[in-house]
Design a protein around this motif. Structure first.
Motif, PDB file in Angstrom:
ATOM      1  N   ILE A 138     -28.534-122.329  37.180  1.00 29.28           N
ATOM      2  CA  ILE A 138     -28.029-123.709  37.100  1.00 29.28           C
ATOM      3  C   ILE A 138     -27.557-123.996  35.677  1.00 29.28           C
ATOM      4  CG2 ILE A 138     -28.687-126.146  37.190  1.00 29.28           C
ATOM      5  CD1 ILE A 138     -30.599-125.346  39.542  1.00 29.28           C
ATOM      6  N   ASP A 139     -28.363-123.625  34.677  1.00 27.67           N
ATOM      7  CA  ASP A 139     -27.996-123.861  33.276  1.00 27.67           C
ATOM      8  C   ASP A 139     -26.729-123.111  32.882  1.00 27.67           C
ATOM      9  OD1 ASP A 139     -30.190-125.527  33.022  1.00 27.67           O
ATOM     10  OD2 ASP A 139     -31.447-124.020  32.012  1.00 27.67           O
ATOM     11  N   GLU A 140     -26.494-121.931  33.497  1.00 24.43           N
ATOM     12  CA  GLU A 140     -25.297-121.137  33.215  1.00 24.43           C
ATOM     13  C   GLU A 140     -24.061-121.684  33.932  1.00 24.43           C
ATOM     14  OE1 GLU A 140     -26.426-117.208  34.415  1.00 24.43           O
ATOM     15  OE2 GLU A 140     -27.841-116.986  32.754  1.00 24.43           O
ATOM     16  N   GLY A 141     -24.257-122.653  34.823  1.00 19.87           N
ATOM     17  CA  GLY A 141     -23.131-123.256  35.517  1.00 19.87           C
ATOM     18  C   GLY A 141     -22.760-122.598  36.837  1.00 19.87           C
ATOM     19  N   ALA A 142     -23.601-121.705  37.358  1.00 16.92           N
ATOM     20  CA  ALA A 142     -23.299-121.034  38.618  1.00 16.92           C
ATOM     21  C   ALA A 142     -23.464-121.963  39.818  1.00 16.92           C
ATOM     22  CB  ALA A 142     -24.187-119.801  38.792  1.00 16.92           C
ATOM     23  N   TRP A 143     -24.333-122.961  39.682  1.00 16.80           N
ATOM     24  CA  TRP A 143     -24.626-123.876  40.782  1.00 16.80           C
ATOM     25  C   TRP A 143     -24.514-125.319  40.325  1.00 16.80           C
ATOM     26  CZ3 TRP A 143     -25.145-121.607  45.369  1.00 16.80           C
ATOM     27  CH2 TRP A 143     -25.646-120.313  45.436  1.00 16.80           C
ATOM     28  N   LEU A 144     -23.983-126.156  41.201  1.00 20.60           N
ATOM     29  CA  LEU A 144     -24.072-127.603  41.044  1.00 20.60           C
ATOM     30  C   LEU A 144     -25.220-128.062  41.918  1.00 20.60           C
ATOM     31  CD1 LEU A 144     -20.299-128.475  41.558  1.00 20.60           C
ATOM     32  CD2 LEU A 144     -21.525-128.361  39.376  1.00 20.60           C
ATOM     33  N   VAL A 165     -18.463-131.229  50.815  1.00 23.55           N
ATOM     34  CA  VAL A 165     -19.462-131.714  49.857  1.00 23.55           C
ATOM     35  C   VAL A 165     -18.797-132.018  48.516  1.00 23.55           C
ATOM     36  CG1 VAL A 165     -21.509-131.067  48.505  1.00 23.55           C
ATOM     37  CG2 VAL A 165     -21.444-130.604  50.969  1.00 23.55           C
ATOM     38  N   LEU A 166     -17.930-131.140  48.067  1.00 15.13           N
ATOM     39  CA  LEU A 166     -17.258-131.381  46.784  1.00 15.13           C
ATOM     40  C   LEU A 166     -16.292-132.560  46.859  1.00 15.13           C
ATOM     41  CD1 LEU A 166     -16.674-127.750  45.517  1.00 15.13           C
ATOM     42  CD2 LEU A 166     -18.195-129.487  44.550  1.00 15.13           C
ATOM     43  N   PRO A 170     -17.948-137.943  43.052  1.00 16.36           N
ATOM     44  CA  PRO A 170     -17.124-138.854  42.241  1.00 16.36           C
ATOM     45  C   PRO A 170     -16.353-138.103  41.152  1.00 16.36           C
ATOM     46  CG  PRO A 170     -19.426-138.977  41.576  1.00 16.36           C
ATOM     47  CD  PRO A 170     -19.377-138.074  42.779  1.00 16.36           C
ATOM     48  N   GLY A 171     -15.253-138.696  40.757  1.00 19.79           N
ATOM     49  CA  GLY A 171     -14.494-138.219  39.604  1.00 19.79           C
ATOM     50  C   GLY A 171     -13.945-136.820  39.735  1.00 19.79           C
ATOM     51  N   ARG A 172     -13.917-136.137  38.606  1.00 18.63           N
ATOM     52  CA  ARG A 172     -13.305-134.808  38.531  1.00 18.63           C
ATOM     53  C   ARG A 172     -14.061-133.740  39.311  1.00 18.63           C
ATOM     54  NH1 ARG A 172     -10.689-133.941  32.629  1.00 18.63           N
ATOM     55  NH2 ARG A 172      -9.330-135.754  32.730  1.00 18.63           N
ATOM     56  N   LEU A 173     -15.318-133.982  39.595  1.00 16.34           N
ATOM     57  CA  LEU A 173     -16.091-133.007  40.355  1.00 16.34           C
ATOM     58  C   LEU A 173     -15.440-132.735  41.716  1.00 16.34           C
ATOM     59  CD1 LEU A 173     -18.558-131.265  40.016  1.00 16.34           C
ATOM     60  CD2 LEU A 173     -19.945-133.133  40.901  1.00 16.34           C
ATOM     61  N   SER A 174     -14.801-133.738  42.285  1.00 24.51           N
ATOM     62  CA  SER A 174     -14.137-133.558  43.582  1.00 24.51           C
ATOM     63  C   SER A 174     -12.949-132.601  43.480  1.00 24.51           C
ATOM     64  CB  SER A 174     -13.685-134.897  44.149  1.00 24.51           C
ATOM     65  OG  SER A 174     -12.672-135.461  43.356  1.00 24.51           O
ATOM     66  N   TRP A 175     -12.409-132.439  42.297  1.00 23.54           N
ATOM     67  CA  TRP A 175     -11.278-131.528  42.105  1.00 23.54           C
ATOM     68  C   TRP A 175     -11.666-130.075  42.370  1.00 23.54           C
ATOM     69  CZ3 TRP A 175      -8.709-133.311  36.886  1.00 23.54           C
ATOM     70  CH2 TRP A 175      -8.223-134.622  37.033  1.00 23.54           C
ATOM     71  N   LEU A 176     -12.939-129.734  42.185  1.00 23.95           N
ATOM     72  CA  LEU A 176     -13.374-128.356  42.417  1.00 23.95           C
ATOM     73  C   LEU A 176     -13.083-127.892  43.832  1.00 23.95           C
ATOM     74  CD1 LEU A 176     -16.809-127.791  40.652  1.00 23.95           C
ATOM     75  CD2 LEU A 176     -14.651-126.632  40.218  1.00 23.95           C
ATOM     76  N   ALA A 177     -13.023-128.815  44.778  1.00 30.09           N
ATOM     77  CA  ALA A 177     -12.742-128.452  46.163  1.00 30.09           C
ATOM     78  C   ALA A 177     -11.394-127.758  46.286  1.00 30.09           C
ATOM     79  CB  ALA A 177     -12.797-129.679  47.060  1.00 30.09           C
ATOM     80  N   LEU A 178     -10.497-128.000  45.338  1.00 26.28           N
ATOM     81  CA  LEU A 178      -9.161-127.419  45.387  1.00 26.28           C
ATOM     82  C   LEU A 178      -9.022-126.189  44.495  1.00 26.28           C
ATOM     83  CD1 LEU A 178      -7.208-130.803  45.158  1.00 26.28           C
ATOM     84  CD2 LEU A 178      -7.819-129.514  47.220  1.00 26.28           C
TER      85      LEU A 178
END
Length: 186
Positions: A138-144, A165-166, A170-178
């Motif tokens: 999680i700290d390395e950024g592999a998981w939200l 789910v992505l 809210p916000g830019r986090l939803s962009w990860l879906a793309l």
């Protein structure tokens, strides 16, 4: 522990090198100092329930197949149920996890369980992490680590769950879906 994850979702960030978890959505069953256990929610298989678990077919949520819960102990069959009411404590049939989600004893009589649950999903295997391993990932950024909704665990379109789910974040986090598999193409 960096975050409380039991009853929450681990959403793999793209691209996660381990193919077992590429764009995976994991529901965390347990997380304590000795490690964590979860189930991959978005990997249905073509496998149908066979004896003696075929007694649970009528309670299975759509899609009615066994899900690949993760790469650990793929002989283990784990049942997760959507309960009709919140459980305060464990019973012979059910152990509460979070909200209306509970682990189900698949050796129990499903006719008795039907009075207490609306649906069950069966997983072969699970995802597991040793002490401190999940926190490091999680700290390395592999998981939200994201809040779960009851519809996530029992999604009738599990192949779309990572995107769904992505997209609701809210916000830019939803962009990860793309995000493409190869981030250099972005």
């Amino acid at each position: 522990m960096s975050q409380q994850t039991k009853g929450r979702l681990l959403v793999a960030t793209p691209p996660l090198a381990d193919p077992n978890f590429d764009r995976a959505v994991v529901y965390v069953l347990e997380h304590h100092e000795d490690g964590a256990i979860g189930l991959v929610l978005n990997r249905p298989t073509d496998e149908a329930l066979s004896e003696p678990l075929d007694r649970w077919i009528e309670l299975q949520s759509v899609p009615s197949s066994v899900f690949a819960g993760g790469p650990v102990d793929t002989n283990a069959m784990i049942g997760i149920a959507r309960t009709k009411d919140l459980l305060d404590e464990s019973t012979e049939l059910l152990t509460p996890i979070s909200g209306l989600v509970a682990s189900a004893d698949l050796s129990a009589d499903p006719a008795i369980a039907a009075a207490h649950i609306d649906a069950v999903r069966v997983f072969r295997g699970y995802a597991g992490w040793g002490a401190g391993q999940l926190e490091s990932e999680i700290d390395e950024g592999a998981w939200l680590v994201l809040d779960s909704e009851i519809g996530d665990v029992f999604s009738d379109v599990p192949e779309q769950l990572w995107y769904d789910v992505l997209r609701r974040q809210p916000g830019r986090l939803s962009w990860l879906a793309l995000a493409p598999d190869d981030l250099s193409l972005n």
